[in-house]
Design a protein around this motif. Structure first.
Motif, PDB file in Angstrom:
ATOM      1  N   ALA A  17      46.829  36.690  45.623  1.00 64.96           N
ATOM      2  CA  ALA A  17      46.418  37.389  44.389  1.00 64.96           C
ATOM      3  C   ALA A  17      47.645  37.889  43.633  1.00 64.96           C
ATOM      4  O   ALA A  17      47.692  37.854  42.397  1.00 64.96           O
ATOM      5  CB  ALA A  17      45.492  38.552  44.734  1.00 64.96           C
ATOM      6  N   GLY A  18      48.623  38.338  44.377  1.00 61.21           N
ATOM      7  CA  GLY A  18      49.841  38.902  43.781  1.00 61.21           C
ATOM      8  C   GLY A  18      50.718  37.876  43.085  1.00 61.21           C
ATOM      9  O   GLY A  18      51.701  38.244  42.425  1.00 61.21           O
ATOM     10  N   THR A  19      50.369  36.581  43.208  1.00 61.06           N
ATOM     11  CA  THR A  19      51.128  35.550  42.473  1.00 61.06           C
ATOM     12  C   THR A  19      50.593  35.372  41.057  1.00 61.06           C
ATOM     13  O   THR A  19      51.133  34.574  40.291  1.00 61.06           O
ATOM     14  CB  THR A  19      51.040  34.167  43.170  1.00 61.06           C
ATOM     15  OG1 THR A  19      49.689  33.701  43.105  1.00 61.06           O
ATOM     16  CG2 THR A  19      51.496  34.217  44.619  1.00 61.06           C
ATOM     17  N   ALA A  20      49.523  36.084  40.719  1.00 57.77           N
ATOM     18  CA  ALA A  20      48.859  35.880  39.421  1.00 57.77           C
ATOM     19  C   ALA A  20      49.810  36.163  38.248  1.00 57.77           C
ATOM     20  O   ALA A  20      50.725  36.981  38.361  1.00 57.77           O
ATOM     21  CB  ALA A  20      47.639  36.795  39.316  1.00 57.77           C
ATOM     22  N   PRO A  21      49.555  35.499  37.112  1.00 56.38           N
ATOM     23  CA  PRO A  21      50.315  35.853  35.913  1.00 56.38           C
ATOM     24  C   PRO A  21      49.912  37.241  35.435  1.00 56.38           C
ATOM     25  O   PRO A  21      48.783  37.689  35.703  1.00 56.38           O
ATOM     26  CB  PRO A  21      49.878  34.790  34.893  1.00 56.38           C
ATOM     27  CG  PRO A  21      48.558  34.285  35.375  1.00 56.38           C
ATOM     28  CD  PRO A  21      48.545  34.455  36.869  1.00 56.38           C
ATOM     29  N   SER A  22      50.822  37.941  34.770  1.00 57.18           N
ATOM     30  CA  SER A  22      50.477  39.287  34.276  1.00 57.18           C
ATOM     31  C   SER A  22      51.307  39.599  33.047  1.00 57.18           C
ATOM     32  O   SER A  22      52.403  39.045  32.870  1.00 57.18           O
ATOM     33  CB  SER A  22      50.737  40.340  35.367  1.00 57.18           C
ATOM     34  OG  SER A  22      52.111  40.390  35.709  1.00 57.18           O
ATOM     35  N   GLY A  23      50.783  40.495  32.223  1.00 63.66           N
ATOM     36  CA  GLY A  23      51.486  40.886  31.007  1.00 63.66           C
ATOM     37  C   GLY A  23      52.892  41.369  31.325  1.00 63.66           C
ATOM     38  O   GLY A  23      53.058  42.335  32.069  1.00 63.66           O
ATOM     39  N   ALA A  24      53.894  40.685  30.766  1.00 64.81           N
ATOM     40  CA  ALA A  24      55.317  41.020  30.953  1.00 64.81           C
ATOM     41  C   ALA A  24      55.722  41.048  32.436  1.00 64.81           C
ATOM     42  O   ALA A  24      56.702  41.691  32.819  1.00 64.81           O
ATOM     43  CB  ALA A  24      55.674  42.359  30.284  1.00 64.81           C
ATOM     44  N   GLU A  82      43.134  42.033  31.649  1.00 67.66           N
ATOM     45  CA  GLU A  82      43.254  40.578  31.779  1.00 67.66           C
ATOM     46  C   GLU A  82      44.039  40.236  33.055  1.00 67.66           C
ATOM     47  O   GLU A  82      43.667  39.348  33.830  1.00 67.66           O
ATOM     48  CB  GLU A  82      43.977  39.988  30.564  1.00 67.66           C
ATOM     49  CG  GLU A  82      43.215  40.097  29.253  1.00 67.66           C
ATOM     50  CD  GLU A  82      43.384  41.453  28.549  1.00 67.66           C
ATOM     51  OE1 GLU A  82      43.887  42.412  29.170  1.00 67.66           O
ATOM     52  OE2 GLU A  82      42.998  41.552  27.374  1.00 67.66           O
ATOM     53  N   SER A  83      45.136  40.942  33.271  1.00 66.62           N
ATOM     54  CA  SER A  83      46.007  40.643  34.411  1.00 66.62           C
ATOM     55  C   SER A  83      45.293  40.920  35.738  1.00 66.62           C
ATOM     56  O   SER A  83      45.321  40.090  36.660  1.00 66.62           O
ATOM     57  CB  SER A  83      47.290  41.487  34.327  1.00 66.62           C
ATOM     58  OG  SER A  83      47.960  41.248  33.108  1.00 66.62           O
ATOM     59  N   VAL A  84      44.649  42.072  35.833  1.00 66.24           N
ATOM     60  CA  VAL A  84      43.990  42.426  37.103  1.00 66.24           C
ATOM     61  C   VAL A  84      42.772  41.519  37.330  1.00 66.24           C
ATOM     62  O   VAL A  84      42.465  41.155  38.469  1.00 66.24           O
ATOM     63  CB  VAL A  84      43.609  43.920  37.144  1.00 66.24           C
ATOM     64  CG1 VAL A  84      43.011  44.296  38.490  1.00 66.24           C
ATOM     65  CG2 VAL A  84      44.838  44.789  36.878  1.00 66.24           C
ATOM     66  N   GLY A  85      42.114  41.118  36.224  1.00 64.11           N
ATOM     67  CA  GLY A  85      40.998  40.177  36.358  1.00 64.11           C
ATOM     68  C   GLY A  85      41.465  38.836  36.919  1.00 64.11           C
ATOM     69  O   GLY A  85      40.818  38.256  37.791  1.00 64.11           O
ATOM     70  N   LEU A  86      42.604  38.369  36.419  1.00 63.40           N
ATOM     71  CA  LEU A  86      43.140  37.099  36.920  1.00 63.40           C
ATOM     72  C   LEU A  86      43.516  37.215  38.399  1.00 63.40           C
ATOM     73  O   LEU A  86      43.210  36.333  39.206  1.00 63.40           O
ATOM     74  CB  LEU A  86      44.365  36.684  36.096  1.00 63.40           C
ATOM     75  CG  LEU A  86      44.050  36.168  34.685  1.00 63.40           C
ATOM     76  CD1 LEU A  86      45.294  36.125  33.815  1.00 63.40           C
ATOM     77  CD2 LEU A  86      43.411  34.788  34.763  1.00 63.40           C
ATOM     78  N   ALA A  87      44.176  38.303  38.758  1.00 60.75           N
ATOM     79  CA  ALA A  87      44.586  38.497  40.162  1.00 60.75           C
ATOM     80  C   ALA A  87      43.352  38.582  41.067  1.00 60.75           C
ATOM     81  O   ALA A  87      43.334  38.031  42.171  1.00 60.75           O
ATOM     82  CB  ALA A  87      45.447  39.753  40.293  1.00 60.75           C
ATOM     83  N   THR A  88      42.317  39.246  40.576  1.00 58.75           N
ATOM     84  CA  THR A  88      41.103  39.385  41.388  1.00 58.75           C
ATOM     85  C   THR A  88      40.428  38.025  41.553  1.00 58.75           C
ATOM     86  O   THR A  88      39.934  37.698  42.638  1.00 58.75           O
ATOM     87  CB  THR A  88      40.146  40.409  40.732  1.00 58.75           C
ATOM     88  OG1 THR A  88      40.833  41.652  40.601  1.00 58.75           O
ATOM     89  CG2 THR A  88      38.903  40.609  41.576  1.00 58.75           C
ATOM     90  N   GLY A  89      40.438  37.217  40.500  1.00 56.56           N
ATOM     91  CA  GLY A  89      39.870  35.868  40.603  1.00 56.56           C
ATOM     92  C   GLY A  89      40.629  35.028  41.622  1.00 56.56           C
ATOM     93  O   GLY A  89      40.027  34.292  42.415  1.00 56.56           O
TER      94      GLY A  89
END
Ligand code: FMN
Length: 224
Positions: free
Chosen positions: A56-63, A148-155
């Motif tokens: 999950a921690g590899t997800a893209p995130s804002g900045a 958006e970032s936490v949603g992507l990581a959770t997915g």
């Protein structure tokens, strides 16, 4: 480019045939994911949860601020505290606080205020969204595109857990402020979801309603 760049590493060039086969395989795997509400109490090794959190921690995130924190709970006392608090909120929600339209939308799922899985499942993972942070721990810069970032990581977390053979429930008892207190997280973190993780019970059933997924035509538009 003025910033410090290095050559891309680890990118694998696949044949179109292999790409198609891999895409189909991922689709077939994800088609089998179902939200589970009946969990077995069978233990799940901690290192599997750790690896899925790392995924999950590899997800893209804002900045690249990675504005998330995962609290993984197997301790029975903490799970009990969470169940008591969640059931109290849910009793209010189902007992009059929720608008009829929301209750109508939930009716096909058959959910109610009783949440025994919060104690039965071997792991609860509370996901928190951080309002402040930065690319390094301890910073207190403004975070961007937090939801958006936490949603992507959770997915990606759910995908990793499902791929590892585990069942999940995305649980959002409303409101979830109690999770911050029980998990002893700072005020500028907002509870995002509570993931319930474990093996499905042998007797687990899923609502037929969850099997209805929109078709490709309904969920996409191609302009070619
Ligand atoms: C953001 C979010 C919140 C959810 N909250 C709950 C919840 O509090 N309780 C619950 O039983 N299911 C909850 N769900 C699960 C949905 O009901 C479920 O994903 C949906 O019915 C589709 O079923 P499927 O996950 O098996 O495809 C939630 C799902 C999402 C994405």
């Amino acid at each position: 480019m003025s910033a410090d760049y290095v050559p891309l590493q680890g990118y694998e060039t696949l044949s179109v045939e292999d790409m198609k086969a891999r895409a189909e395989k991922v689709y077939a795997t994800l088609l089998k994911r179902r939200t589970i509400r009946d969990f077995s109490d069978k233990a799940v090794p901690r290192d599997i949860i750790e690896t899925c959190i790392k995924a999950a921690g590899t997800a893209p995130s804002g900045a690249n601020h990675q504005p998330w924190h995962f609290v993984a709970i197997s301790d029975p006392d903490t799970k009990r505290k969470i169940r008591i608090a969640a059931e109290a909120e849910e009793a209010e929600f189902y007992g009059g606080k929720a608008p009829d339209e929301w209750l109508d939308a939930l009716a096909p799922l058959g959910t109610d205020a009783s949440k025994p899985f919060l104690e039965t499942a071997p792991w609860l993972v509370a996901v928190f969204a951080q309002r402040k942070g930065g690319e390094k721990t301890g910073q207190s810069k403004k975070n961007y595109y937090i939801t958006e970032s936490v949603g992507l990581a959770t997915g990606m977390f759910i995908t990793a857990l499902h791929s590892a053979g585990l069942g999940t429930l995305t649980h959002t008892p409303a409101p979830m402020g109690f999770l911050r207190d029980i998990c002893e997280r700072p005020k500028d973190e907002k509870p995002f979801v509570l993931m319930v993780v474990g093996y499905p019970a042998d007797t687990a059933q899923v609502p037929k309603h969850a099997l209805i997924k929109k078709s490709l035509d309904e969920i996409s538009t191609f302009k070619t």
